[in-house]
Design a protein around this motif. Structure first.
Motif, PDB file in Angstrom:
ATOM      1  N   PHE A 193      11.108  20.822  -6.991  1.00 35.57           N
ATOM      2  CA  PHE A 193      10.092  20.307  -7.724  1.00 35.57           C
ATOM      3  C   PHE A 193       9.437  18.987  -6.989  1.00 35.57           C
ATOM      4  CE2 PHE A 193       8.258  17.132 -10.740  1.00 35.57           C
ATOM      5  CZ  PHE A 193       7.243  17.783 -11.271  1.00 35.57           C
ATOM      6  N   VAL A 194      10.482  18.177  -6.145  1.00 34.64           N
ATOM      7  CA  VAL A 194       9.910  17.101  -5.289  1.00 34.64           C
ATOM      8  C   VAL A 194       9.168  17.445  -4.553  1.00 34.64           C
ATOM      9  CG1 VAL A 194      11.966  17.028  -3.908  1.00 34.64           C
ATOM     10  CG2 VAL A 194      10.849  14.813  -4.676  1.00 34.64           C
ATOM     11  N   LEU A 195       9.458  18.628  -3.736  1.00 37.04           N
ATOM     12  CA  LEU A 195       8.364  19.031  -2.504  1.00 37.04           C
ATOM     13  C   LEU A 195       7.070  19.451  -3.319  1.00 37.04           C
ATOM     14  CD1 LEU A 195      10.874  21.006  -0.358  1.00 37.04           C
ATOM     15  CD2 LEU A 195      10.634  18.460  -0.376  1.00 37.04           C
ATOM     16  N   TRP A 196       7.254  20.142  -4.261  1.00 37.25           N
ATOM     17  CA  TRP A 196       5.875  20.791  -4.925  1.00 37.25           C
ATOM     18  C   TRP A 196       5.175  19.726  -5.510  1.00 37.25           C
ATOM     19  CZ3 TRP A 196       3.896  20.987  -9.818  1.00 37.25           C
ATOM     20  CH2 TRP A 196       2.945  22.186 -10.042  1.00 37.25           C
ATOM     21  N   ALA A 249      12.451  20.269 -14.816  1.00 35.58           N
ATOM     22  CA  ALA A 249      11.137  21.289 -14.314  1.00 35.58           C
ATOM     23  C   ALA A 249      11.654  22.361 -13.295  1.00 35.58           C
ATOM     24  CB  ALA A 249      10.114  20.448 -13.683  1.00 35.58           C
ATOM     25  N   GLY A 250      12.804  22.130 -12.618  1.00 34.77           N
ATOM     26  CA  GLY A 250      13.371  23.155 -11.489  1.00 34.77           C
ATOM     27  C   GLY A 250      12.498  23.295 -10.549  1.00 34.77           C
ATOM     28  N   SER A 251      12.660  24.689  -9.803  1.00 34.91           N
ATOM     29  CA  SER A 251      11.720  24.788  -8.653  1.00 34.91           C
ATOM     30  C   SER A 251      10.523  25.383  -9.004  1.00 34.91           C
ATOM     31  CB  SER A 251      12.674  25.692  -7.720  1.00 34.91           C
ATOM     32  OG  SER A 251      13.822  25.413  -7.190  1.00 34.91           O
ATOM     33  N   GLN A 252       9.473  25.071  -8.252  1.00 36.92           N
ATOM     34  CA  GLN A 252       8.192  25.698  -8.613  1.00 36.92           C
ATOM     35  C   GLN A 252       7.667  26.805  -7.551  1.00 36.92           C
ATOM     36  OE1 GLN A 252       6.557  24.860 -11.522  1.00 36.92           O
ATOM     37  NE2 GLN A 252       8.297  23.687 -11.971  1.00 36.92           N
ATOM     38  N   GLY A 253       7.109  27.696  -8.052  1.00 40.65           N
ATOM     39  CA  GLY A 253       6.621  28.633  -7.167  1.00 40.65           C
ATOM     40  C   GLY A 253       5.178  28.967  -7.062  1.00 40.65           C
ATOM     41  N   THR A 254       4.660  29.428  -5.941  1.00 39.10           N
ATOM     42  CA  THR A 254       3.363  29.568  -5.408  1.00 39.10           C
ATOM     43  C   THR A 254       2.633  30.945  -5.947  1.00 39.10           C
ATOM     44  OG1 THR A 254       3.610  30.316  -3.116  1.00 39.10           O
ATOM     45  CG2 THR A 254       3.781  27.831  -3.528  1.00 39.10           C
ATOM     46  N   ARG A 255       1.386  31.286  -5.532  1.00 36.61           N
ATOM     47  CA  ARG A 255       1.060  32.398  -5.823  1.00 36.61           C
ATOM     48  C   ARG A 255       1.633  33.526  -5.083  1.00 36.61           C
ATOM     49  NH1 ARG A 255      -5.017  30.204  -5.477  1.00 36.61           N
ATOM     50  NH2 ARG A 255      -3.910  28.675  -4.282  1.00 36.61           N
ATOM     51  N   GLU A 256       2.112  33.281  -4.082  1.00 42.52           N
ATOM     52  CA  GLU A 256       2.703  34.207  -3.122  1.00 42.52           C
ATOM     53  C   GLU A 256       4.381  34.327  -3.385  1.00 42.52           C
ATOM     54  OE1 GLU A 256      -0.973  33.104  -1.910  1.00 42.52           O
ATOM     55  OE2 GLU A 256       0.670  31.611  -2.085  1.00 42.52           O
ATOM     56  N   GLY A 257       4.767  33.659  -4.333  1.00 45.98           N
ATOM     57  CA  GLY A 257       6.112  33.734  -4.881  1.00 45.98           C
ATOM     58  C   GLY A 257       7.329  33.050  -3.950  1.00 45.98           C
ATOM     59  N   TYR A 261       7.643  10.224 -11.435  1.00 49.27           N
ATOM     60  CA  TYR A 261       7.335  11.625 -11.791  1.00 49.27           C
ATOM     61  C   TYR A 261       8.422  12.557 -11.387  1.00 49.27           C
ATOM     62  CZ  TYR A 261       2.386  10.281 -12.779  1.00 49.27           C
ATOM     63  OH  TYR A 261       1.295   9.753 -13.324  1.00 49.27           O
ATOM     64  N   TRP A 262       9.114  12.321 -10.571  1.00 47.48           N
ATOM     65  CA  TRP A 262      10.104  13.353  -9.943  1.00 47.48           C
ATOM     66  C   TRP A 262      11.276  13.180 -11.143  1.00 47.48           C
ATOM     67  CZ3 TRP A 262      14.708  11.758  -6.537  1.00 47.48           C
ATOM     68  CH2 TRP A 262      15.574  12.870  -6.255  1.00 47.48           C
ATOM     69  N   ILE A 263      11.768  11.963 -11.367  1.00 46.43           N
ATOM     70  CA  ILE A 263      12.708  11.637 -12.341  1.00 46.43           C
ATOM     71  C   ILE A 263      12.555  12.093 -13.509  1.00 46.43           C
ATOM     72  CG2 ILE A 263      14.125  10.012 -13.569  1.00 46.43           C
ATOM     73  CD1 ILE A 263      13.898   8.238 -11.068  1.00 46.43           C
ATOM     74  N   VAL A 264      11.259  12.057 -14.150  1.00 47.49           N
ATOM     75  CA  VAL A 264      10.759  12.458 -15.580  1.00 47.49           C
ATOM     76  C   VAL A 264      10.675  13.904 -15.807  1.00 47.49           C
ATOM     77  CG1 VAL A 264       8.936  12.463 -17.119  1.00 47.49           C
ATOM     78  CG2 VAL A 264       9.690  10.237 -15.947  1.00 47.49           C
ATOM     79  N   PHE A 265       9.905  14.499 -14.776  1.00 48.34           N
ATOM     80  CA  PHE A 265       9.833  16.037 -14.783  1.00 48.34           C
ATOM     81  C   PHE A 265      11.009  16.918 -14.121  1.00 48.34           C
ATOM     82  CE2 PHE A 265       5.706  14.233 -15.145  1.00 48.34           C
ATOM     83  CZ  PHE A 265       5.002  15.326 -16.043  1.00 48.34           C
ATOM     84  N   ASP A 266      11.838  16.567 -13.234  1.00 48.66           N
ATOM     85  CA  ASP A 266      12.630  17.269 -12.575  1.00 48.66           C
ATOM     86  C   ASP A 266      14.091  17.000 -13.271  1.00 48.66           C
ATOM     87  OD1 ASP A 266      13.741  19.109 -11.065  1.00 48.66           O
ATOM     88  OD2 ASP A 266      14.014  17.498  -9.225  1.00 48.66           O
ATOM     89  N   ALA A 306       0.844  -1.177   0.128  1.00 47.63           N
ATOM     90  CA  ALA A 306      -0.151  -0.092  -0.042  1.00 47.63           C
ATOM     91  C   ALA A 306       0.751   1.154   0.101  1.00 47.63           C
ATOM     92  CB  ALA A 306      -0.911  -0.005   1.285  1.00 47.63           C
ATOM     93  N   PHE A 307       2.228   1.126   0.648  1.00 48.05           N
ATOM     94  CA  PHE A 307       3.020   2.245   0.552  1.00 48.05           C
ATOM     95  C   PHE A 307       3.698   2.182  -0.412  1.00 48.05           C
ATOM     96  CE2 PHE A 307       1.546   0.866   4.768  1.00 48.05           C
ATOM     97  CZ  PHE A 307       0.865   2.066   5.275  1.00 48.05           C
ATOM     98  N   VAL A 308       4.515   1.123  -0.977  1.00 50.61           N
ATOM     99  CA  VAL A 308       5.403   1.218  -2.021  1.00 50.61           C
ATOM    100  C   VAL A 308       4.993   1.699  -3.540  1.00 50.61           C
ATOM    101  CG1 VAL A 308       6.557  -0.451  -3.390  1.00 50.61           C
ATOM    102  CG2 VAL A 308       6.698  -0.973  -1.203  1.00 50.61           C
ATOM    103  N   GLN A 309       3.817   1.509  -3.918  1.00 48.97           N
ATOM    104  CA  GLN A 309       3.272   1.865  -4.977  1.00 48.97           C
ATOM    105  C   GLN A 309       3.444   3.446  -5.213  1.00 48.97           C
ATOM    106  OE1 GLN A 309      -0.327   0.181  -6.587  1.00 48.97           O
ATOM    107  NE2 GLN A 309      -0.297   1.196  -8.512  1.00 48.97           N
ATOM    108  N   PRO A 310       2.722   4.034  -4.276  1.00 52.16           N
ATOM    109  CA  PRO A 310       2.617   5.480  -4.331  1.00 52.16           C
ATOM    110  C   PRO A 310       4.148   6.044  -4.337  1.00 52.16           C
ATOM    111  CG  PRO A 310       1.155   4.637  -2.786  1.00 52.16           C
ATOM    112  CD  PRO A 310       2.036   3.574  -3.288  1.00 52.16           C
ATOM    113  N   VAL A 311       4.970   5.483  -3.370  1.00 51.87           N
ATOM    114  CA  VAL A 311       6.431   6.047  -3.535  1.00 51.87           C
ATOM    115  C   VAL A 311       6.970   6.021  -4.755  1.00 51.87           C
ATOM    116  CG1 VAL A 311       8.665   5.537  -2.283  1.00 51.87           C
ATOM    117  CG2 VAL A 311       6.753   5.682  -0.919  1.00 51.87           C
ATOM    118  N   ILE A 312       6.960   4.724  -5.299  1.00 51.59           N
ATOM    119  CA  ILE A 312       7.578   4.578  -6.715  1.00 51.59           C
ATOM    120  C   ILE A 312       6.722   5.584  -7.770  1.00 51.59           C
ATOM    121  CG2 ILE A 312       7.606   2.963  -8.784  1.00 51.59           C
ATOM    122  CD1 ILE A 312       9.437   2.185  -6.043  1.00 51.59           C
ATOM    123  N   THR A 313       5.882   5.909  -7.493  1.00 53.38           N
ATOM    124  CA  THR A 313       4.865   6.863  -8.650  1.00 53.38           C
ATOM    125  C   THR A 313       5.647   8.183  -8.438  1.00 53.38           C
ATOM    126  OG1 THR A 313       2.801   5.535  -8.473  1.00 53.38           O
ATOM    127  CG2 THR A 313       2.812   7.853  -9.383  1.00 53.38           C
TER     128      THR A 313
END
Length: 269
Positions: free
Chosen positions: A68-71, A55-63, A45-50, A34-41
């Motif tokens: 990326f992995v945190l976002w 993809a780099g760092s991502q910002g919020t509406r507040e700047g 996504y992190w490897i592909v996009f970041d 139950a925990f392995v599959q979401p972690v792998i997902t």
């Protein structure tokens, strides 16, 4: 139905616990899956996009910027819960057909059982995400407590959807496949892997408003407000009002359809 849910809270808790265990009964690693599959997902996504797409760092509406992995984590954790519950909840009456055929059993608690069952994994991933944020140097603030509010809001939304989809699925078996297609499209229609604010100058204004009508936009943005932006939900009054109006309408429609069709469930199943 709310009265039945409150009156049968102990039954719901017991069934939810058993449901969680039954998902992985017989497998060698058991509930660890139950925990392995979401972690792998998340890692994929992190490897592909970041890493691959930079993809780099991502910002919020507040700047406020975040790696990326945190976002990504803050946005995808609620989606894991939503998609799992909606997918499993749609076929809950078929899965528990032996209880549906019992005259004395309160079958209107079954959709809630699926929502509660998935809270075990969801709670783990909220804590897991919090640990990642701490490792990256993001401190804990009182705004993190809003995760409870957003989780409850998401749970009410998905329970309303399950009442509708599970009732229809008894008579229209293809409903389960339609829900899976909806979820495949939904993960891309929700700003999880992409930043909504960065897209505003690339898409028409009408499309931006349309994307905001997605109730999971409110939830995923809310989780990022908790972890990154540190903004209270009361600072999003229009979005908050829209989400709750939408959720209440969905819940009322879902429970109405469920109660209307309920007398025929046992005969069809």
């Amino acid at each position: 139905m709310l009265k039945d849910i409150i009156a049968n809270k102990k039954l719901i808790a017991k069934l939810a616990k058993n449901d969680f265990k039954q998902k992985f009964a017989g497998s060698t690693l058991g509930v660890i899956w139950a925990f392995v599959q979401p972690v792998i997902t998340v890692l994929v996504y992190w490897i592909v996009f970041d890493k691959a797409l930079s993809a780099g760092s991502q910002g919020t509406r507040e700047g406020i910027k975040a790696p990326f992995v945190l976002w990504l984590s803050a946005g995808i954790v609620p989606w894991f819960y939503f998609s799992e519950v909606l997918s499993a909840g749609t076929v809950v009456l078929q899965e528990y057909n032996y209880l549906v055929k019992k005259v004395v059993f309160p079958i209107n608690v079954l959709p809630v059982v699926k929502a509660v069952s998935s809270l075990f994994v969801h709670g783990f991933f909220v804590l897991f995400t919090l640990v990642i944020y701490l490792l990256y140097g993001f401190g804990i603030t009182p705004y993190i407590l809003q995760v409870i509010y957003y989780s409850l809001a998401m749970m009410i939304l998905v329970v309303g959807l399950i009442y509708l989809s599970s009732a229809l699925c008894v008579f229209f078996k293809d409903m389960a496949q339609l829900v899976n297609i909806f979820l495949q499209v939904g993960i891309w229609a929700t700003p999880i892997m992409w930043n909504f604010d960065d897209m505003l100058d690339k898409i028409p204004l009408w499309l931006a408003y349309l994307l905001k009508l997605n109730p999971m936009y409110y939830i995923t943005s809310g989780y990022r407000d908790c972890f990154i932006a540190r903004v209270g939900f009361w600072n999003r009054p229009l979005l908050t009002a829209y989400f709750w109006i939408f959720t209440v309408i969905v819940y009322l429609i879902g429970t109405h359809v469920f109660k209307k069709l309920q007398p025929q469930f046992a005969d069809v199943l």
